[in-house]
Design an enzyme around this catalytic site. Structure first.
Site, mmCIF file in Angstrom:
data_model
loop_
_atom_site.group_PDB
_atom_site.id
_atom_site.type_symbol
_atom_site.label_atom_id
_atom_site.label_comp_id
_atom_site.label_asym_id
_atom_site.label_seq_id
_atom_site.Cartn_x
_atom_site.Cartn_y
_atom_site.Cartn_z
ATOM 1 N N TYR A 1 -2.196 5.502 -4.365
ATOM 2 C CA TYR A 1 -3.277 6.520 -3.906
ATOM 3 C C TYR A 1 -2.979 7.526 -4.362
ATOM 4 O O TYR A 1 -1.707 8.095 -4.231
ATOM 5 C CB TYR A 1 -3.380 6.623 -2.604
ATOM 6 N N ARG B 1 -8.302 -8.905 5.311
ATOM 7 C CA ARG B 1 -8.355 -8.893 6.647
ATOM 8 C C ARG B 1 -7.828 -10.355 7.165
ATOM 9 O O ARG B 1 -7.314 -10.331 8.345
ATOM 10 C CB ARG B 1 -9.651 -8.712 7.096
ATOM 11 N N LYS C 1 -7.906 -0.598 -9.067
ATOM 12 C CA LYS C 1 -8.637 -1.275 -8.048
ATOM 13 C C LYS C 1 -9.799 -0.550 -7.449
ATOM 14 O O LYS C 1 -9.814 0.778 -7.377
ATOM 15 C CB LYS C 1 -7.663 -1.624 -6.777
ATOM 16 N N HIS D 1 -13.396 -2.483 -1.372
ATOM 17 C CA HIS D 1 -12.487 -2.126 -0.321
ATOM 18 C C HIS D 1 -12.873 -2.791 0.710
ATOM 19 O O HIS D 1 -12.716 -2.260 2.060
ATOM 20 C CB HIS D 1 -12.783 -0.608 -0.347
ATOM 21 N N SER E 1 0.844 -1.134 -0.102
ATOM 22 C CA SER E 1 0.064 -0.046 -0.011
ATOM 23 C C SER E 1 0.947 1.390 0.059
ATOM 24 O O SER E 1 1.939 1.318 0.563
ATOM 25 C CB SER E 1 -1.080 -0.123 1.157
ATOM 26 N N GLY F 1 -14.141 -9.967 1.129
ATOM 27 C CA GLY F 1 -14.989 -10.957 2.138
ATOM 28 C C GLY F 1 -14.487 -12.394 2.046
ATOM 29 O O GLY F 1 -15.123 -13.254 2.479
HETATM 30 C C1 LIG Z 1 -6.628 -2.454 7.415
HETATM 31 C C2 LIG Z 1 -6.976 -2.336 5.990
HETATM 32 C C3 LIG Z 1 -6.313 -1.355 5.371
HETATM 33 C C4 LIG Z 1 -6.506 -1.215 3.923
HETATM 34 N N1 LIG Z 1 -5.706 -0.132 3.607
HETATM 35 C C5 LIG Z 1 -5.677 -0.183 1.946
HETATM 36 C C6 LIG Z 1 -5.029 0.508 1.231
HETATM 37 O O1 LIG Z 1 -4.268 1.405 1.702
HETATM 38 N N2 LIG Z 1 -4.983 0.724 -0.375
HETATM 39 C C7 LIG Z 1 -6.406 -0.212 -0.865
HETATM 40 O O2 LIG Z 1 -6.004 -0.223 -1.937
HETATM 41 N N3 LIG Z 1 -6.797 -0.915 -0.182
HETATM 42 C C8 LIG Z 1 -6.656 -0.845 1.415
HETATM 43 N N4 LIG Z 1 -7.597 -1.885 1.848
HETATM 44 C C9 LIG Z 1 -8.595 -2.735 1.328
HETATM 45 C C10 LIG Z 1 -8.135 -4.206 0.880
HETATM 46 O O3 LIG Z 1 -7.016 -3.774 -0.342
HETATM 47 C C11 LIG Z 1 -9.102 -4.749 0.218
HETATM 48 O O4 LIG Z 1 -9.816 -4.433 -0.718
HETATM 49 C C12 LIG Z 1 -9.919 -5.592 1.346
HETATM 50 O O5 LIG Z 1 -9.105 -5.704 2.670
HETATM 51 C C13 LIG Z 1 -10.742 -6.831 0.984
HETATM 52 O O6 LIG Z 1 -11.613 -7.280 1.727
HETATM 53 P P1 LIG Z 1 -11.204 -8.169 3.058
HETATM 54 O O7 LIG Z 1 -10.375 -7.585 4.003
HETATM 55 O O8 LIG Z 1 -12.850 -8.461 3.408
HETATM 56 O O9 LIG Z 1 -10.944 -9.311 2.335
HETATM 57 C C14 LIG Z 1 -7.482 -1.897 3.405
HETATM 58 C C15 LIG Z 1 -8.219 -2.875 4.154
HETATM 59 C C16 LIG Z 1 -7.917 -3.097 5.373
HETATM 60 C C17 LIG Z 1 -8.822 -4.315 6.291
#
Ligand SMILES: Cc1cc2nc3c(=O)[nH]c(=O)nc-3n(C[C@H](O)[C@H](O)[C@H](O)COP(=O)(O)O)c2cc1C
Length: 368
Positions: free
Chosen positions: A131, A321, A242, A266, A108, A299
């Site tokens: 980003y 997650r 994304k 997300h 990230s 998910g």
């Molecule tokens: C703690 C956390 C931080 C995240 N930070 C970013 C990020 O910096 N950039 C990004 O594109 N997505 C970010 N995401 C989204 C994840 O890339 C991803 O789309 C998402 O976690 C998928 O869902 P899931 O956790 O239910 O599998 C973040 C998600 C979490 C849980």
């Protein structure tokens, strides 16, 4: 304390006990009433796969092609900001796991470690997630750093024009960098298994920026079609967009010349009333055709979820997650336990489907 991990939910429960509430909620929480996050998991659970019998599935093939590369598994690591909150060496553990398993690790923009360090740790498996922050120049300087550090795949995240209200974070007073008042101090003091190693390692900060250089809560809406065109012209590697849920957007993004689209809501952390990402996946597949690479997350909590996403039209799946829960529960061991669990579940699912090769998974395995 419960330590055995037989499911991602087990890891989540252990992580919840170990971590300060403020940290667990940052990882576990979602936008608004958290409906989109719940819908992601509910919709994945509702998908049914059809068992097939009398096929020799003794030898199974889990390697998967994506973006002209043969990966060791059909899944990789989704970009997540501030992973060192889950574990003091979070970014490093993820990068090392990616190297060991030959899977991609999406770093990230808001990582705790720098583009350069993770590039080395991940040994060619790191992708960079961009980003657009305060300015196009800032974004392009990150892209240049990624290029110099040898990254070949760039993900532009477009579903955060503004950071959605995450109510748990607001209630807990979560800020980046962490602001520690009496309430947060008490929360940390009550969770020494997390606080002591974190204190020893030093409070995590943003690895790619000097203090104050990137404001997490500032708007990120400068990323537009013009910027996508600029990136396509200036970035010679693979480009993936994304955070796409609309088939109409997907077609226009494909026509802008990207190499892949990353279907995601997300993890329910942006629009509270967004549809489950998995429901949009077949619609986007239909709209963009069979050729374009589609990556999916949101998910997925088990190996069956990975297989379901492939059956619904994805070429590749990312885990978010699920991996943070593993690290939060038990550091490197917890992360590896979750990864092994998911790999094993994928193999078992293939066996039940009478399918020896993950490349053969398709919509024919779905039950209407
Ligand atoms: C703690 C956390 C931080 C995240 N930070 C970013 C990020 O910096 N950039 C990004 O594109 N997505 C970010 N995401 C989204 C994840 O890339 C991803 O789309 C998402 O976690 C998928 O869902 P899931 O956790 O239910 O599998 C973040 C998600 C979490 C849980």
């Amino acid at each position: 304390m419960l330590t055995a991990i037989y499911s991602v939910e087990d890891a989540r429960r252990i992580a919840r006990l170990k971590m300060p509430k403020l940290v667990f909620d940052y990882i576990d929480g979602a936008a608004g009433d958290e409906g989109a996050n719940l819908r992601n998991q509910r919709s994945l659970n509702q998908i049914k796969l059809l068992p097939r019998v009398l096929v020799n599935v003794d030898e199974k093939q889990l390697t998967k092609k994506c973006l002209n590369h043969q990966w060791g598994l059909p899944f990789g690591i989704a970009p997540m900001g501030m992973c060192n909150l889950a574990h003091p060496k979070g970014d490093r553990l993820l990068a090392q796991a990616a190297t060991r398993l030959n899977i991609p690790h999406c770093l990230s923009t808001m990582s705790s470690s720098s583009i350069e360090d993770v590039g080395k740790w991940a040994n060619g498996n790191a992708w960079f997630q961009l980003y657009m922050g305060q300015s196009e120049e800032q974004a392009m300087s990150l892209v240049e750093r990624a290029r110099k550090a040898g990254y070949q795949n760039l993900i532009l995240t477009v579903d955060v024009p503004e950071v959605a209200p995450r109510r748990r974070d607001m209630r807990n007073g979560f800020k980046s960098p962490l602001k520690i008042g009496p309430r947060q101090f008490l929360d940390f003091a009550l969770h020494p298994l997390w606080s002591i190693p974190t204190l020893v390692a030093g409070a995590p900060s943003l690895g790619n920026f000097a203090e104050g250089e990137f404001d997490r809560d500032a708007k990120r809406g400068l990323a537009d079609w013009h910027f996508l065109d600029r990136l396509r012209t200036e970035w010679q590697g693979k480009l993936i967009v994304k955070g796409v849920l609309s088939p109409e957007d997907a077609v226009r993004i494909r026509d802008a010349g990207v190499d892949g689209i990353y279907v995601s809501n997300h993890g329910g952390r942006q629009l509270g009333s967004a549809p489950a990402a998995i429901e949009q996946l077949p619609k986007i597949r239909k709209a963009v055709g069979d050729e374009l690479c589609l990556i999916f997350d949101s998910g997925v909590r088990d190996g069956e979820g990975v297989v379901k996403a492939l059956a619904m039209g994805a070429d590749f799946v990312m885990l978010g997650r699920s991996l943070s829960y593993g690290m939060g529960a038990n550091g490197e061991e917890g992360l590896n336990q979750v990864l092994d669990l998911i790999i094993n579940e994928i193999q078992l699912t293939l066996a039940q489907l009478g399918c020896a090769d993950i490349e053969q998974i398709g919509p024919q395995m779905l039950v209407e």
